[in-house]
Scaffold this active site. Structure first.
Site, PDB file in Angstrom:
ATOM      1  N   HIS A   1       0.857  -1.184   0.000  1.00 40.83           N
ATOM      2  CA  HIS A   1       0.000   0.000   0.000  1.00 40.83           C
ATOM      3  C   HIS A   1       0.892   1.232   0.000  1.00 40.83           C
ATOM      4  CE1 HIS A   1      -3.406   2.607   0.807  1.00 40.83           C
ATOM      5  NE2 HIS A   1      -2.719   3.152   1.798  1.00 40.83           N
TER       6      HIS A   1
ATOM      7  N   GLY B   1       3.405   5.121   4.311  1.00 40.41           N
ATOM      8  CA  GLY B   1       2.868   5.859   5.449  1.00 40.41           C
ATOM      9  C   GLY B   1       1.422   5.466   5.692  1.00 40.41           C
TER      10      GLY B   1
ATOM     11  N   SER C   1      -2.655   5.747   6.323  1.00 44.27           N
ATOM     12  CA  SER C   1      -3.700   6.406   5.548  1.00 44.27           C
ATOM     13  C   SER C   1      -3.952   7.810   6.089  1.00 44.27           C
ATOM     14  CB  SER C   1      -4.990   5.580   5.612  1.00 44.27           C
ATOM     15  OG  SER C   1      -6.014   6.194   4.868  1.00 44.27           O
ATOM     16  N   GLY C   2      -3.968   8.780   5.182  1.00 46.03           N
ATOM     17  CA  GLY C   2      -4.241  10.157   5.565  1.00 46.03           C
ATOM     18  C   GLY C   2      -3.014  10.982   5.876  1.00 46.03           C
ATOM     19  N   VAL C   3      -1.799  10.409   5.770  1.00 49.97           N
ATOM     20  CA  VAL C   3      -0.604  11.157   6.103  1.00 49.97           C
ATOM     21  C   VAL C   3      -0.229  12.147   5.005  1.00 49.97           C
ATOM     22  CG1 VAL C   3       1.118   9.611   5.083  1.00 49.97           C
ATOM     23  CG2 VAL C   3       1.676  10.892   7.180  1.00 49.97           C
ATOM     24  N   GLY C   4      -0.789  11.947   3.783  1.00 51.60           N
ATOM     25  CA  GLY C   4      -0.530  12.892   2.698  1.00 51.60           C
ATOM     26  C   GLY C   4       0.279  12.344   1.540  1.00 51.60           C
ATOM     27  N   LYS C   5       0.256  11.037   1.356  1.00 49.83           N
ATOM     28  CA  LYS C   5       1.030  10.419   0.262  1.00 49.83           C
ATOM     29  C   LYS C   5       0.527  10.882  -1.101  1.00 49.83           C
ATOM     30  CE  LYS C   5       0.090   6.211   1.503  1.00 49.83           C
ATOM     31  NZ  LYS C   5      -0.734   6.504   2.694  1.00 49.83           N
TER      32      LYS C   5
ATOM     33  N   ASP D   1      -1.997   3.982  -4.504  1.00 53.94           N
ATOM     34  CA  ASP D   1      -2.746   3.131  -3.589  1.00 53.94           C
ATOM     35  C   ASP D   1      -2.197   1.701  -3.510  1.00 53.94           C
ATOM     36  OD1 ASP D   1      -4.600   2.655  -1.645  1.00 53.94           O
ATOM     37  OD2 ASP D   1      -6.157   2.045  -3.050  1.00 53.94           O
TER      38      ASP D   1
ATOM     39  N   ARG E   1      19.595  13.690  11.522  1.00 46.10           N
ATOM     40  CA  ARG E   1      19.876  15.041  11.048  1.00 46.10           C
ATOM     41  C   ARG E   1      21.131  15.113  10.186  1.00 46.10           C
ATOM     42  NH1 ARG E   1      19.146  19.222  15.950  1.00 46.10           N
ATOM     43  NH2 ARG E   1      19.318  20.637  14.160  1.00 46.10           N
TER      44      ARG E   1
END
Length: 329
Positions: A147, A162, A164-168, A186, A253
């Site tokens: 996915h 990531g 669902s809804g994280v902004g992929k 998807d 970092r």
């Protein structure tokens, strides 16, 4: 659930183009088209036709070129039907005649009797063999469904992961807007080809270039941005893990320690990008893609930075600056 077997009929029905086309047609033995092809290899049956069956690859697709065809004509003249009958004792998947060669009457009749498909192509034996091996390497390659969103950025195939809804999808859409290409959204089908190359593509070719954007709905990328904005498949060269910003987590970092994820036995570089308002994810991913290209060319920015800092410390300049600041009080 067991996977659907690949048959001779499936081989004929493959939609291939360009240098992958096989130009196959069935000329006899149609009742055997449901036969399964279970081995992604080919065989030249010259020795078997002469009666030598030790180590005979009878479970492979049999390729008949000019040499095998000449020997069949010899058997036809001699009316040596026994040699041909012995050849069809095992249930081989099919026989392919290259150069548009036609099987002899005896060979065709015995093949029909044994329900063995006879196929024909206008390609040379060498060219057909090379193309068929490429086709088999793709069809029989180990694969896994994931996915995420697959994009190509500056020539680097990137798999966005990531929850669902994280902004992929929104990130991928912005990348397309910036001139990069979408491979699939998807559901991604990843295949391991040649043992060390991971190829990603949409699990369903009919909808792979459509994208779901919350609040907007389903959009067709190829229609909105043109065919230059899409790609059917691409090698997975980098995995970008998008996750919500966690203030208590320590993120890398410097980038001196490369993380990897193993997919189908192949290690793929992974970077974690925390998501929060104000962060420009497409620009970060573009920089990650260019940085990955530099690494592939043998240049590592993080390692060079680390080496320069160590050299600076060794020269004593760092101590001079520190002591100078200390004496100023």
């Amino acid at each position: 659930m067991a996977e659907k077997k690949f048959t001779v009929l499936d081989l004929l029905d493959l939609e291939l183009s360009g240098h992958d086309t096989l130009n196959l047609k069935c000329i006899a033995g149609r009742r055997g088209l449901p036969r399964a092809i279970t081995v992604p290899q080919i065989n030249r049956p010259g020795l078997a036709l002469s009666g030598f069956y030790e180590a005979f690859g009878g479970n492979r697709v049999q390729i008949f070129g000019r040499g095998e065809y000449a020997y069949l004509q010899k058997l036809q003249k001699e009316q040596n039907l026994e040699a041909i009958k012995n050849f069809f004792v095992g249930e081989m998947p099919c026989c392919v005649f290259t150069y548009n060669l036609e099987p002899t009457e005896d060979f065709r009749a015995i093949a029909e009797e044994n329900c063995c498909p006879l196929l024909q192509t206008d390609l040379t034996s060498t060219e057909f063999s090379n193309r068929l091996i490429r086709v088999f390497s793709n069809i029989f390659a180990p694969h896994k469904t994931l996915h995420g969103v697959m994009v190509e950025v500056y020539g680097i195939g990137i798999l966005l992961n990531g929850h669902s809804g994280v902004g992929k999808s929104e990130t991928a859409l912005e990348l397309v807007e910036r001139g990069h290409r979408l491979v699939a959204d998807d559901i991604i089908d990843v295949r391991c080809v040649n043992g060390n190359i991971l190829l990603g593509r949409g699990a369903n070719s009919m909808i792979s270039h459509h994208m779901e954007i919350r609040g907007l709905g389903i959009i067709n990328i190829s229609q909105l941005y043109g065919v230059g904005a899409i790609r059917d498949q691409k090698e997975v060269q980098l995995i970008v893990q998008l996750e919500d910003w966690n203030a208590s987590k320590s993120y890398d970092r410097l980038g001196t320690e490369q993380k990897y994820m193993e997919l189908l036995g192949v290690k793929v570089p992974v970077i974690e990008i925390p998501v929060k308002p104000g962060r420009n994810l497409p620009i970060i991913i573009e920089a990650a893609a260019m940085n990955e290209r530099l690494k592939n060319m043998g240049y590592n920015s993080a390692k060079e930075f680390n080496q320069n800092v160590l050299k600076w410390i060794e020269t004593g300049d760092a101590q001079t600056i520190y002591n100078g600041n200390d004496n100023s009080y």
